[in-house]
Each structure stands twice: as structure tokens, then as C-alpha cells.
Design a protein around this motif. Structure first.
Motif, PDB file in Angstrom:
ATOM      1  N   LEU A  90     -10.639  35.749 -27.599  1.00  0.00           N
ATOM      2  CA  LEU A  90      -9.960  34.760 -28.427  1.00  0.00           C
ATOM      3  C   LEU A  90      -9.713  33.463 -27.673  1.00  0.00           C
ATOM      4  CD1 LEU A  90      -7.257  36.661 -30.533  1.00  0.00           C
ATOM      5  CD2 LEU A  90      -9.509  35.876 -31.244  1.00  0.00           C
ATOM      6  N   LEU A  91      -9.164  33.572 -26.458  1.00  0.00           N
ATOM      7  CA  LEU A  91      -8.875  32.398 -25.639  1.00  0.00           C
ATOM      8  C   LEU A  91      -9.512  32.578 -24.276  1.00  0.00           C
ATOM      9  CD1 LEU A  91      -5.034  31.953 -26.366  1.00  0.00           C
ATOM     10  CD2 LEU A  91      -6.966  31.066 -27.676  1.00  0.00           C
ATOM     11  N   ARG A  92     -10.483  31.750 -23.960  1.00  0.00           N
ATOM     12  CA  ARG A  92     -11.159  31.856 -22.675  1.00  0.00           C
ATOM     13  C   ARG A  92     -10.180  31.602 -21.527  1.00  0.00           C
ATOM     14  NH1 ARG A  92     -16.054  28.540 -25.357  1.00  0.00           N
ATOM     15  NH2 ARG A  92     -14.237  27.969 -26.614  1.00  0.00           N
ATOM     16  N   GLY A  93     -10.325  32.396 -20.456  1.00  0.00           N
ATOM     17  CA  GLY A  93      -9.457  32.263 -19.300  1.00  0.00           C
ATOM     18  C   GLY A  93      -8.341  33.283 -19.240  1.00  0.00           C
ATOM     19  N   PHE A  94      -8.130  34.051 -20.325  1.00  0.00           N
ATOM     20  CA  PHE A  94      -7.066  35.048 -20.355  1.00  0.00           C
ATOM     21  C   PHE A  94      -7.659  36.455 -20.393  1.00  0.00           C
ATOM     22  CE2 PHE A  94      -5.076  31.206 -21.900  1.00  0.00           C
ATOM     23  CZ  PHE A  94      -3.858  31.213 -21.232  1.00  0.00           C
ATOM     24  N   ARG A  95      -7.091  37.333 -19.567  1.00  0.00           N
ATOM     25  CA  ARG A  95      -7.591  38.699 -19.493  1.00  0.00           C
ATOM     26  C   ARG A  95      -7.024  39.553 -20.617  1.00  0.00           C
ATOM     27  NH1 ARG A  95      -6.401  38.510 -13.085  1.00  0.00           N
ATOM     28  NH2 ARG A  95      -4.499  37.632 -13.977  1.00  0.00           N
ATOM     29  N   THR A  96      -7.597  40.751 -20.776  1.00  0.00           N
ATOM     30  CA  THR A  96      -7.195  41.659 -21.842  1.00  0.00           C
ATOM     31  C   THR A  96      -5.688  41.916 -21.810  1.00  0.00           C
ATOM     32  OG1 THR A  96      -9.349  42.758 -21.810  1.00  0.00           O
ATOM     33  CG2 THR A  96      -7.527  43.963 -22.814  1.00  0.00           C
ATOM     34  N   TRP A 183     -26.680  29.938 -22.452  1.00  0.00           N
ATOM     35  CA  TRP A 183     -28.134  30.116 -22.404  1.00  0.00           C
ATOM     36  C   TRP A 183     -28.534  31.209 -23.385  1.00  0.00           C
ATOM     37  CZ3 TRP A 183     -31.092  34.207 -19.693  1.00  0.00           C
ATOM     38  CH2 TRP A 183     -32.472  33.987 -19.770  1.00  0.00           C
ATOM     39  N   GLN A 184     -29.430  30.871 -24.323  1.00  0.00           N
ATOM     40  CA  GLN A 184     -29.876  31.821 -25.328  1.00  0.00           C
ATOM     41  C   GLN A 184     -30.894  32.776 -24.705  1.00  0.00           C
ATOM     42  OE1 GLN A 184     -28.346  31.604 -28.125  1.00  0.00           O
ATOM     43  NE2 GLN A 184     -29.441  32.907 -29.582  1.00  0.00           N
ATOM     44  N   ARG A 194     -21.260  31.309 -19.382  1.00  0.00           N
ATOM     45  CA  ARG A 194     -20.583  31.246 -18.090  1.00  0.00           C
ATOM     46  C   ARG A 194     -19.634  30.071 -18.134  1.00  0.00           C
ATOM     47  NH1 ARG A 194     -18.551  33.931 -13.946  1.00  0.00           N
ATOM     48  NH2 ARG A 194     -19.345  33.432 -11.888  1.00  0.00           N
ATOM     49  N   ASP A 195     -18.341  30.307 -17.871  1.00  0.00           N
ATOM     50  CA  ASP A 195     -17.389  29.217 -18.043  1.00  0.00           C
ATOM     51  C   ASP A 195     -16.433  29.086 -16.860  1.00  0.00           C
ATOM     52  OD1 ASP A 195     -15.292  31.227 -18.622  1.00  0.00           O
ATOM     53  OD2 ASP A 195     -16.252  31.375 -20.574  1.00  0.00           O
ATOM     54  N   LEU A 196     -15.947  27.878 -16.682  1.00  0.00           N
ATOM     55  CA  LEU A 196     -14.895  27.542 -15.730  1.00  0.00           C
ATOM     56  C   LEU A 196     -13.714  27.050 -16.549  1.00  0.00           C
ATOM     57  CD1 LEU A 196     -13.778  27.041 -12.872  1.00  0.00           C
ATOM     58  CD2 LEU A 196     -14.852  24.776 -12.945  1.00  0.00           C
ATOM     59  N   VAL A 197     -12.540  27.700 -16.363  1.00  0.00           N
ATOM     60  CA  VAL A 197     -11.412  27.501 -17.274  1.00  0.00           C
ATOM     61  C   VAL A 197     -10.166  27.062 -16.515  1.00  0.00           C
ATOM     62  CG1 VAL A 197     -10.070  28.553 -19.134  1.00  0.00           C
ATOM     63  CG2 VAL A 197     -12.363  29.415 -18.632  1.00  0.00           C
ATOM     64  N   LEU A 198      -9.462  26.114 -17.104  1.00  0.00           N
ATOM     65  CA  LEU A 198      -8.124  25.735 -16.662  1.00  0.00           C
ATOM     66  C   LEU A 198      -7.151  26.161 -17.756  1.00  0.00           C
ATOM     67  CD1 LEU A 198      -6.054  24.205 -14.861  1.00  0.00           C
ATOM     68  CD2 LEU A 198      -6.646  22.132 -16.164  1.00  0.00           C
ATOM     69  N   ASN A 199      -6.224  27.059 -17.425  1.00  0.00           N
ATOM     70  CA  ASN A 199      -5.233  27.528 -18.393  1.00  0.00           C
ATOM     71  C   ASN A 199      -4.064  26.544 -18.427  1.00  0.00           C
ATOM     72  OD1 ASN A 199      -6.737  29.787 -19.057  1.00  0.00           O
ATOM     73  ND2 ASN A 199      -5.761  31.054 -17.493  1.00  0.00           N
ATOM     74  N   TRP A 224     -12.872  31.925 -13.626  1.00  0.00           N
ATOM     75  CA  TRP A 224     -14.290  31.986 -13.952  1.00  0.00           C
ATOM     76  C   TRP A 224     -14.491  33.110 -14.954  1.00  0.00           C
ATOM     77  CZ3 TRP A 224     -18.109  28.696 -12.666  1.00  0.00           C
ATOM     78  CH2 TRP A 224     -17.926  27.860 -11.572  1.00  0.00           C
ATOM     79  N   GLY A 225     -15.390  32.951 -15.886  1.00  0.00           N
ATOM     80  CA  GLY A 225     -15.658  34.007 -16.847  1.00  0.00           C
ATOM     81  C   GLY A 225     -17.102  34.002 -17.294  1.00  0.00           C
ATOM     82  N   TRP A 226     -17.536  35.129 -17.819  1.00  0.00           N
ATOM     83  CA  TRP A 226     -18.881  35.202 -18.411  1.00  0.00           C
ATOM     84  C   TRP A 226     -18.855  36.255 -19.522  1.00  0.00           C
ATOM     85  CZ3 TRP A 226     -22.116  39.435 -18.724  1.00  0.00           C
ATOM     86  CH2 TRP A 226     -21.756  40.545 -17.978  1.00  0.00           C
ATOM     87  N   ALA A 227     -19.784  36.111 -20.452  1.00  0.00           N
ATOM     88  CA  ALA A 227     -19.878  37.058 -21.559  1.00  0.00           C
ATOM     89  C   ALA A 227     -21.262  36.933 -22.169  1.00  0.00           C
ATOM     90  CB  ALA A 227     -18.801  36.818 -22.591  1.00  0.00           C
ATOM     91  N   LEU A 228     -21.718  38.011 -22.786  1.00  0.00           N
ATOM     92  CA  LEU A 228     -22.965  38.014 -23.539  1.00  0.00           C
ATOM     93  C   LEU A 228     -22.606  38.080 -25.002  1.00  0.00           C
ATOM     94  CD1 LEU A 228     -26.063  38.085 -23.608  1.00  0.00           C
ATOM     95  CD2 LEU A 228     -25.907  40.596 -23.523  1.00  0.00           C
ATOM     96  N   GLY A 229     -23.007  37.081 -25.756  1.00  0.00           N
ATOM     97  CA  GLY A 229     -22.679  37.012 -27.171  1.00  0.00           C
ATOM     98  C   GLY A 229     -21.857  35.776 -27.486  1.00  0.00           C
ATOM     99  N   SER A 230     -21.985  35.303 -28.695  1.00  0.00           N
ATOM    100  CA  SER A 230     -21.292  34.076 -29.092  1.00  0.00           C
ATOM    101  C   SER A 230     -19.812  34.324 -29.319  1.00  0.00           C
ATOM    102  CB  SER A 230     -21.925  33.544 -30.382  1.00  0.00           C
ATOM    103  OG  SER A 230     -21.251  32.402 -30.847  1.00  0.00           O
ATOM    104  N   LEU A 231     -18.976  33.380 -28.880  1.00  0.00           N
ATOM    105  CA  LEU A 231     -17.543  33.458 -29.186  1.00  0.00           C
ATOM    106  C   LEU A 231     -17.318  33.234 -30.671  1.00  0.00           C
ATOM    107  CD1 LEU A 231     -14.667  33.719 -27.898  1.00  0.00           C
ATOM    108  CD2 LEU A 231     -14.622  31.218 -27.867  1.00  0.00           C
ATOM    109  N   PHE A 232     -18.071  32.296 -31.247  1.00  0.00           N
ATOM    110  CA  PHE A 232     -18.054  32.057 -32.691  1.00  0.00           C
ATOM    111  C   PHE A 232     -19.263  31.232 -33.066  1.00  0.00           C
ATOM    112  CE2 PHE A 232     -15.829  28.534 -30.741  1.00  0.00           C
ATOM    113  CZ  PHE A 232     -16.172  27.434 -31.489  1.00  0.00           C
TER     114      PHE A 232
END
Length: 232
Positions: A90-96, A183-184, A194-199, A224-232
Motif C-alpha cells: 500500500l505504502l512503499r517504504g513500510f514493512r508488513t 522494468w517490464q 526497485r525503489d529508494l524511499v524517504l518516509n 530500499w525496496g523491490w517487488a515483482l508486479g505492479s503496485l497499481f
């Protein structure tokens, strides 16, 4: 003590697309006349939209998403495993679990009673995400983003057993901003992100527990974060 639960549910959903707009709604009911021992109502709604940037003749794109989800018990308790423990989906940069409030738990052993704080989960979540996407190579976008949202544990939706929440953590607004490379991936046709986040808005203070000890919230300032699949 009950060691397991059973669930029977029925649900419905509706989604649609019109141009560069998409919406998705869902609702389900568990328990009651259906049987099982979890009596829950769940619902969610999402809306997202893409807008071409006129200043770049449509080369770059604005992307927006709004999201809300809730779960409530209509008889009995809303168990811990039935709540939302949202994070960077839901919000990049925050853990589960970091978007939810924190509850106080006591641990009693031979040395006495100690207290600690743990994520309590949420029964209501909201989020808004904004991106500005720029194509930088074939199958590759760079994006600047801003995410904001919150999680609540509403007592009236929980049933008779309600955790003791740490003051100042319920419904706390969180927000993050940063840059993301998308990257598709060939064959699977899903973006590797792959993202770099400032909370910007986070839980960043020491909270007093009943035994006089302190809980230091783990929300990070940079991530730092990464994921496979679109956020939206």
C-alpha cells in the motif's frame, strides 16, 4: 483454548475499465448461516487512473490510485489473523504491519511481568498513491512517487475482546516519497520494481509502556525496496 478456526464465506465483486480508468470493488460475508466460526464482513474498493502529461506531448504519464478496505465482526471476536497487516503493498517504504496501530501485551514468567508492543493489525485501511512515470529505455520507466495512507483498529468492529492500543498509534498518518525503476520482465510481462524511499510521515518516537520501559517504533526514515508486479 481453540487452536484452529474454520471459515465458510460467500462474496461478490465488480470491476470495470473505461479508457485509462479502472475500478475494482469486492465484498464478502463469512460465518452466520454459512457456518464456520468466523463471522466477518469484508469490503474493499480501488480506483486508479492514468493521465498523459500534456507538457511532454503524452510521452510521460501521471498515475493515481485510491484504495479503501475494511473488515468487521458481526458476532464474536475479530481474530488477529483476520485483520490487515499492510505494508509496502500500500505504502512503499513500510514493512508488513507498520501501517497498523500497536497493542500492549504483557509477558509473565519467573522473573515477573514485562510489557512489549506488537502490531495489532487494522480493520480499516486507506491509501492514495501518485506516480509520475518517464520512459527511459525499452520496457523501462523511471517514476517519482508519493504515497499516503493510514490504518485504524476501530473498537466497535472487533467484538468483545479488544486489545489495549498504544496511545498515538491508531489512525496515524503515514507518507513516503521516492524514486522507482520499473522494468517490464519478458515472458511474465510484469514489472520488476526497485525503489529508494524517504518516509516523510512515520512513527518515530519513544512510547512509554505500563512497566515504565519504552518502545521505540521501528519505522525507517530511508528504505530500499523491490517487488515483482505492479503496485497499481
Amino acid at each position: 483454548m481453540r487452536s484452529s478456526t474454520s471459515t465458510r464465506s460467500v462474496g461478490l465483486g465488480w470491476n470495470g475499465t473505461a479508457g485509462h480508468q479502472h475500478w475494482d470493488t469486492a465484498a464478502s460475508v463469512s460465518g452466520g448461516l454459512l457456518g464456520g466460526d468466523q463471522n466477518l464482513v469484508r469490503s474493499s474498493a480501488q480506483y486508479d487512473r492514468l493521465l498523459s502529461d500534456p507538457w511532454t506531448n503524452g510521452r510521460n504519464t501521471w498515475a493515481f490510485r485510491s484504495y479503501i478496505a475494511g473488515v468487521s465482526s458481526f458476532r464474536g471476536d475479530l481474530l488477529l489473523q483476520s485483520r490487515y497487516f499492510a505494508g509496502d503493498e500500500l505504502l512503499r517504504g513500510f514493512r508488513t504491519g507498520e501501517i497498523s496501530p500497536y497493542a500492549v501485551e504483557d509477558l509473565t514468567d519467573s522473573s515477573g511481568t514485562r510489557f512489549h508492543a506488537t502490531p495489532a493489525g487494522a480493520d480499516l485501511l486507506t491509501a492514495v498513491n501518485t506516480e509520475y512515470r518517464v520512459p527511459v529505455a525499452p520496457r523501462t520507466n523511471a517514476a517519482a512517487f508519493f504515497d499516503i495512507g493510514s490504518g485504524w483498529l476501530l473498537p466497535n468492529w472487533l467484538g468483545p475482546q479488544r486489545p489495549t492500543l498504544l496511545t498515538g498509534t491508531n489512525g496515524l498518518l503515514r507518507a513516503s516519497t521516492g524514486i522507482e525503476l520499473q522494468w517490464q520482465v519478458p515472458l511474465v510481462e510484469q514489472p520488476l520494481r526497485r525503489d529508494l524511499v524517504l518516509n516523510l510521515l512515520r512513527l518515530a518516537k519513544s512510547l512509554l509502556l505500563p512497566d515504565g520501559s519504552h518502545f521505540n517504533a521501528p519505522d525507517r526514515r530511508l528504505a530500499w525496496g523491490w517487488a515483482l508486479g505492479s503496485l497499481f
